[in-house]
Design an enzyme around this catalytic site. Structure first.
Site, mmCIF file in Angstrom:
data_model
loop_
_atom_site.group_PDB
_atom_site.id
_atom_site.type_symbol
_atom_site.label_atom_id
_atom_site.label_comp_id
_atom_site.label_asym_id
_atom_site.label_seq_id
_atom_site.Cartn_x
_atom_site.Cartn_y
_atom_site.Cartn_z
ATOM 1 N N SER A 64 -34.886 -22.660 25.523
ATOM 2 C CA SER A 64 -35.569 -22.951 26.790
ATOM 3 C C SER A 64 -36.826 -23.781 26.530
ATOM 4 O O SER A 64 -37.307 -23.860 25.399
ATOM 5 C CB SER A 64 -35.974 -21.610 27.432
ATOM 6 O OG SER A 64 -37.006 -21.777 28.377
ATOM 7 N N TYR A 69 -39.730 -13.357 29.083
ATOM 8 C CA TYR A 69 -38.734 -14.422 28.903
ATOM 9 C C TYR A 69 -39.190 -15.372 27.808
ATOM 10 O O TYR A 69 -38.423 -15.727 26.905
ATOM 11 C CB TYR A 69 -38.564 -15.163 30.231
ATOM 12 C CG TYR A 69 -37.536 -16.245 30.252
ATOM 13 C CD1 TYR A 69 -37.902 -17.580 30.087
ATOM 14 C CD2 TYR A 69 -36.199 -15.956 30.458
ATOM 15 C CE1 TYR A 69 -36.962 -18.594 30.125
ATOM 16 C CE2 TYR A 69 -35.252 -16.977 30.509
ATOM 17 C CZ TYR A 69 -35.638 -18.284 30.341
ATOM 18 O OH TYR A 69 -34.704 -19.296 30.377
HETATM 19 P P1 NAP Z 1 -27.807 -17.524 35.470
HETATM 20 O O1 NAP Z 1 -27.263 -18.306 36.607
HETATM 21 O O2 NAP Z 1 -28.712 -16.372 35.737
HETATM 22 O O3 NAP Z 1 -26.572 -17.025 34.547
HETATM 23 C C1 NAP Z 1 -26.816 -16.103 33.519
HETATM 24 C C2 NAP Z 1 -25.484 -15.486 33.181
HETATM 25 O O4 NAP Z 1 -25.679 -14.471 32.185
HETATM 26 C C3 NAP Z 1 -24.835 -14.809 34.389
HETATM 27 O O5 NAP Z 1 -23.459 -15.119 34.415
HETATM 28 C C4 NAP Z 1 -25.029 -13.322 34.093
HETATM 29 O O6 NAP Z 1 -24.018 -12.517 34.643
HETATM 30 C C5 NAP Z 1 -24.917 -13.330 32.584
HETATM 31 N N1 NAP Z 1 -25.466 -12.089 32.024
HETATM 32 C C6 NAP Z 1 -26.688 -11.561 32.246
HETATM 33 N N2 NAP Z 1 -26.809 -10.402 31.569
HETATM 34 C C7 NAP Z 1 -25.634 -10.199 30.902
HETATM 35 C C8 NAP Z 1 -25.139 -9.180 30.039
HETATM 36 N N3 NAP Z 1 -25.888 -8.121 29.718
HETATM 37 N N4 NAP Z 1 -23.884 -9.300 29.542
HETATM 38 C C9 NAP Z 1 -23.111 -10.357 29.888
HETATM 39 N N5 NAP Z 1 -23.514 -11.370 30.704
HETATM 40 C C10 NAP Z 1 -24.766 -11.277 31.203
HETATM 41 O O7 NAP Z 1 -28.610 -18.458 34.468
HETATM 42 P P2 NAP Z 1 -28.490 -20.003 34.087
HETATM 43 O O8 NAP Z 1 -29.568 -20.737 34.779
HETATM 44 O O9 NAP Z 1 -27.080 -20.467 34.178
HETATM 45 O O10 NAP Z 1 -28.936 -19.890 32.560
HETATM 46 C C11 NAP Z 1 -28.008 -19.649 31.529
HETATM 47 C C12 NAP Z 1 -28.817 -19.575 30.254
HETATM 48 O O11 NAP Z 1 -29.656 -20.746 30.138
HETATM 49 C C13 NAP Z 1 -29.775 -18.389 30.200
HETATM 50 O O12 NAP Z 1 -29.877 -17.925 28.869
HETATM 51 C C14 NAP Z 1 -31.114 -18.997 30.630
HETATM 52 O O13 NAP Z 1 -32.209 -18.265 30.115
HETATM 53 C C15 NAP Z 1 -31.027 -20.343 30.002
HETATM 54 N N6 NAP Z 1 -31.879 -21.379 30.596
HETATM 55 C C16 NAP Z 1 -31.822 -21.640 31.930
HETATM 56 C C17 NAP Z 1 -32.614 -22.685 32.441
HETATM 57 C C18 NAP Z 1 -32.628 -23.060 33.880
HETATM 58 O O14 NAP Z 1 -33.554 -23.824 34.267
HETATM 59 N N7 NAP Z 1 -31.701 -22.594 34.693
HETATM 60 C C19 NAP Z 1 -33.416 -23.427 31.582
HETATM 61 C C20 NAP Z 1 -33.471 -23.066 30.228
HETATM 62 C C21 NAP Z 1 -32.673 -22.050 29.747
HETATM 63 P P3 NAP Z 1 -24.225 -11.889 36.115
HETATM 64 O O15 NAP Z 1 -24.303 -13.048 37.057
HETATM 65 O O16 NAP Z 1 -23.017 -11.029 36.326
HETATM 66 O O17 NAP Z 1 -25.523 -11.103 36.056
HETATM 67 C C1 GCO Z 2 -39.306 -20.375 34.970
HETATM 68 C C2 GCO Z 2 -37.966 -21.034 34.851
HETATM 69 C C3 GCO Z 2 -37.760 -21.487 33.433
HETATM 70 C C4 GCO Z 2 -36.355 -21.977 33.222
HETATM 71 C C5 GCO Z 2 -36.157 -22.463 31.839
HETATM 72 C C6 GCO Z 2 -36.999 -23.644 31.494
HETATM 73 O O1 GCO Z 2 -39.444 -19.469 35.798
HETATM 74 O O2 GCO Z 2 -40.198 -20.792 34.216
HETATM 75 O O3 GCO Z 2 -36.939 -20.145 35.264
HETATM 76 O O4 GCO Z 2 -38.040 -20.460 32.538
HETATM 77 O O5 GCO Z 2 -35.445 -20.961 33.451
HETATM 78 O O6 GCO Z 2 -36.231 -21.464 30.894
HETATM 79 O O7 GCO Z 2 -36.531 -24.166 30.264
#
Ligand code: NAP
Ligand code: GCO
Length: 265
Positions: A146, A159
């Protein structure tokens, strides 16, 4: 020079938590290059629903329910994949949660839960998958890091602690496992339009304004923007990339920030 290979035909990929969002986009990208996709989640309804979504892009996914924070559940899930699909060649530790709470207001249980899912579970799943990769002297692990692997910001202490730790866990996995011809890297997405960021992405939300001014590309990322980095790190073309985090962020990390209304000169 031999042709660079991004071909993943014959490879089995497990993308955790990929019933939607970033995980689904990454899984579809790996599938486009030939990988067989396995998806887990903790919600049967989402596992069922995601099959149709994948099918729209011609991807037949193998789905199963296991909780990445439970060693017992992970062992059951990986054993099921190994029995019914085959050994995992590519592991994307994507499952994650976030809780946006000021440090002084965050209870310990919530802090620990975020660390469990975002930092400890990539360790749990990797430890279950890697012995077979070591035996086969081949394997790819991609940890979903992230911006918060690098930056802090208010209200996301758990986080950021987890994602900062995940960057260093990625480096340590590399130090111990690269000698077995395994590649362990991370992807650091910028601010991506998914369910996880929906609450801070609404028009007029101060955070939405911040992302728009801090991102030189001038937009939120789309989950699909991450698939290319995943294919590179999962393929032979990325054979000598190890212990790295590739930031896919529209330029955020390169940018200190713009002054509103500043002229272009
Ligand atoms: P999201 O929509 O919240 O999806 C997260 C997924 O993880 C969901 O399918 C959730 O399932 C699953 N999950 C959570 N807890 C779990 C567990 N204990 N066992 C199995 N599955 C589990 O998030 P996203 O935005 O797609 O992000 C995916 C990844 O990228 C995460 O690691 C997040 O931290 C990272 N990330 C996101 C962003 C962003 O801006 N969106 C940026 C940087 C990094 P449920 O829906 O059933 O809870
Ligand atoms: C926040 C955002 C971010 C993104 C991501 C950025 O609340 O700051 O959710 O944390 O999820 O991790 O890279």
């Amino acid at each position: 020079m031999s042709k660079l290979s991004f071909d993943l035909t014959g490879k089995i990929a497990l993308v955790t938590g990929a019933t939607h969002g970033i995980g689904m986009a990454v899984a579809k990208g790996l599938a486009q290059h030939g990988a067989k996709i396995c998806v887990n989640d903790i919600d049967d309804a989402k596992l069922e629903a995601c099959k149709e979504e994948y099918k729209k892009d011609g991807v037949e996914v193998y789905t199963l329910n296991f909780n990445v924070t439970s060693e017992k559940d992970v062992d059951r899930g990986i054993s099921q994949i190994e029995k019914e699909v085959g050994p995992v060649n590519i592991l994307v530790n994507n499952a994650g949660i976030i809780k946006r709470v000021p440090i002084l207001e965050m209870n310990l249980e919530d802090f620990k839960q975020v660390l469990e899912v975002d930092l400890v579970s990539p360790l749990i799943v990797s430890k279950r998958v890697v012995p077979s990769m070591i035996k086969r002297r081949a394997g790819k692990i991609i940890n979903m890091c992230s911006m918060m692997s690098v930056y802090g910001r208010q209200n996301v202490s758990a986080y950021a602690s987890a994602k900062g730790g995940l960057k260093l866990l990625t480096q340590n996995m590399c130090c111990e496992w690269a000698k077995y011809n395994l590649n362990i890297n991370g992807i650091g997405p910028g601010y991506i339009a998914t369910a996880q960021t929906a609450p801070i992405r609404v028009d007029g939300h101060p955070f939405n304004d911040l992302v728009m001014t801090r991102t030189p590309a001038g937009r939120w990322g789309e989950p699909e923007d991450l698939a290319g980095a995943a294919v590179l790190l999962a393929s032979d073309a990325g054979q000598f990339i190890n212990g790295q985090v590739i930031y896919v962020d529209g330029g955020i990390l390169a940018n200190f920030g713009y002054v509103k209304g500043e002229n272009e000169q």
